[in-house]
Design an enzyme around this catalytic site. Structure first.
Site, PDB file in Angstrom:
ATOM      1  N   HIS A 298       0.859  -1.188   0.000  1.00  0.00           N
ATOM      2  CA  HIS A 298       0.000   0.000   0.000  1.00  0.00           C
ATOM      3  C   HIS A 298       0.892   1.233   0.000  1.00  0.00           C
ATOM      4  O   HIS A 298       1.942   1.251   0.648  1.00  0.00           O
ATOM      5  CB  HIS A 298      -0.883   0.003   1.257  1.00  0.00           C
ATOM      6  CG  HIS A 298      -1.448   1.349   1.601  1.00  0.00           C
ATOM      7  ND1 HIS A 298      -0.964   2.117   2.645  1.00  0.00           N
ATOM      8  CD2 HIS A 298      -2.442   2.078   1.030  1.00  0.00           C
ATOM      9  CE1 HIS A 298      -1.650   3.245   2.709  1.00  0.00           C
ATOM     10  NE2 HIS A 298      -2.544   3.249   1.736  1.00  0.00           N
TER      11      HIS A 298
ATOM     12  N   ASN B 199       0.597   5.830  -0.440  1.00  0.00           N
ATOM     13  CA  ASN B 199      -0.268   7.004  -0.529  1.00  0.00           C
ATOM     14  C   ASN B 199       0.587   8.255  -0.385  1.00  0.00           C
ATOM     15  O   ASN B 199       1.476   8.302   0.462  1.00  0.00           O
ATOM     16  CB  ASN B 199      -1.319   6.945   0.593  1.00  0.00           C
ATOM     17  CG  ASN B 199      -2.104   8.225   0.732  1.00  0.00           C
ATOM     18  OD1 ASN B 199      -1.750   9.099   1.524  1.00  0.00           O
ATOM     19  ND2 ASN B 199      -3.167   8.332  -0.026  1.00  0.00           N
ATOM     20  N   VAL B 200       0.341   9.238  -1.232  1.00  0.00           N
ATOM     21  CA  VAL B 200       0.925  10.571  -1.048  1.00  0.00           C
ATOM     22  C   VAL B 200      -0.177  11.590  -1.301  1.00  0.00           C
ATOM     23  O   VAL B 200      -0.994  11.423  -2.208  1.00  0.00           O
ATOM     24  CB  VAL B 200       2.140  10.838  -1.970  1.00  0.00           C
ATOM     25  CG1 VAL B 200       3.374  10.107  -1.465  1.00  0.00           C
ATOM     26  CG2 VAL B 200       1.862  10.447  -3.413  1.00  0.00           C
ATOM     27  N   ARG B 201      -0.198  12.650  -0.513  1.00  0.00           N
ATOM     28  CA  ARG B 201      -1.322  13.583  -0.588  1.00  0.00           C
ATOM     29  C   ARG B 201      -0.888  15.000  -0.197  1.00  0.00           C
ATOM     30  O   ARG B 201       0.120  15.191   0.490  1.00  0.00           O
ATOM     31  CB  ARG B 201      -2.468  13.109   0.311  1.00  0.00           C
ATOM     32  CG  ARG B 201      -2.069  12.929   1.760  1.00  0.00           C
ATOM     33  CD  ARG B 201      -3.143  12.194   2.570  1.00  0.00           C
ATOM     34  NE  ARG B 201      -2.711  11.990   3.949  1.00  0.00           N
ATOM     35  CZ  ARG B 201      -2.003  10.954   4.367  1.00  0.00           C
ATOM     36  NH1 ARG B 201      -1.638  10.020   3.505  1.00  0.00           N
ATOM     37  NH2 ARG B 201      -1.651  10.850   5.636  1.00  0.00           N
TER      38      ARG B 201
ATOM     39  N   GLY C 253     -17.709  10.819   0.158  1.00  0.00           N
ATOM     40  CA  GLY C 253     -16.720  10.579  -0.887  1.00  0.00           C
ATOM     41  C   GLY C 253     -17.186   9.518  -1.864  1.00  0.00           C
ATOM     42  O   GLY C 253     -18.241   8.890  -1.688  1.00  0.00           O
TER      43      GLY C 253
END
Length: 299
Positions: free
Chosen positions: A106, A108-110, A259
């Site tokens: 997994h 994730n970058v945000r 969402g």
């Protein structure tokens, strides 16, 4: 340099492209793309690879949402965001392989920014990557964490140990009293010392994911497995589902604020099983996993 949301968005779009192309090249199958719009502002690109040569399901999602005001649930704990317009964008992905000897991964970058006239913007970066093995191989764990440490090194000696601990603490199933996997990196609310530094670190994490994961895939993809290994993989995938639906802040926030459900739940494994009070056979490779995923210094 002032925060530049457009620049971040262009990087995230390229990152999604690069990761999808890399995973497709390894697997031999292609992603399908589902572009979507958010009525209140923004949209995204959800890409899924199903039933490939190596990956049972891989989902790589880009989203960019914006609005004139944050929902009340978001400003309750951050009163400084009230009355500001906002943009939130990111790439998130989960890869579930067929072969139980290949771990699930997994990443994730945000980026988030909230602005109002006459005031400095409020902004931060977040992200990371983590690994969830079903059968433990020390060389895989060492490679994963060494890659994480090496990409952190240019940003300070304390960065890797700090974000490794944060990852270990975050990916913990309190109701099971066990780790989800062997961790990696996790960071949030990153906005110091300045935008350029933080953006560079986020890029390093995003680009580092395939460097950390693909050598493990290559090392394990030819290992022979059978019904026993598959059943254990499906059983352990249950822990993945439990974490995402009970503890993961991003999943809960997305579902509670309207969402896009299909994109939010894209991280779910396609098949999973639960069995009441199942215990692995003493001394078996399956029994060894509980010790393998204990928090430790891998490098």
């Amino acid at each position: 340099m002032k925060p530049d949301a457009h620049h971040v968005k262009q990087f995230l779009l390229r990152l999604q492209d690069d990761i999808c192309q890399t995973l497709s090249a390894v697997d031999g199958a292609n992603f399908i793309e589902d572009s979507w719009r958010r009525e209140a502002g923004g949209g995204g690109r959800s890409r899924v690879l199903r039933n490939g040569g190596i990956f049972e399901q891989a989902g790589v999602n880009f989203s960019h949402v914006h609005g004139d005001a944050m929902p009340a649930s978001a400003t309750a704990h951050r009163p400084e965001l009230a009355g500001r317009s906002f943009e939130a964008m990111g790439v998130s992905l989960v890869v579930h392989p067929h072969n139980p000897y290949i771990p699930t991964s997994h990443a994730n970058v945000r980026f988030f920014i909230a602005e109002k006239p006459g005031a400095d913007p409020v902004w931060w970066f977040g992200g990371g990557f983590d690994l969830t093995p079903y059968y433990g191989f020390e060389e895989d764990a060492v490679h994963w964490h060494r890659t994480a440490r090496d990409l952190c090194q240019p940003f300070g000696d304390d960065v890797y140990p700090r974000y490794k601990k944060w990852c270990d603490d975050y990916f913990f199933l309190k109701h099971r009293n066990e780790q989800r996997g062997i961790g990696g990196l996790f960071f949030d609310d990153l906005n110091t010392p300045d935008f350029d530094h933080c953006f560079a670190f986020m890029q390093a994490v995003g680009n580092g994911y395939t460097e950390a994961y693909l050598p493990i895939v290559e090392r394990r993809k030819a290992m022979v497995w059978g019904e026993r290994e598959r059943n254990f993989q499906l059983y352990r995938r249950g822990r993945y589902v439990e974490f995402n639906l009970v503890w993961d802040r991003g999943t809960l926030f997305g579902l509670q604020t309207g969402g896009r459900t299909e994109s939010i739940l894209m991280s779910m494994p396609p098949l999973v099983r639960w069995e009441y009070d199942w215990q692995p056979e003493a001394g078996s490779p399956e029994a060894a996993l509980s010790e393998f995923i204990q928090v430790r210094d891998w490098i």
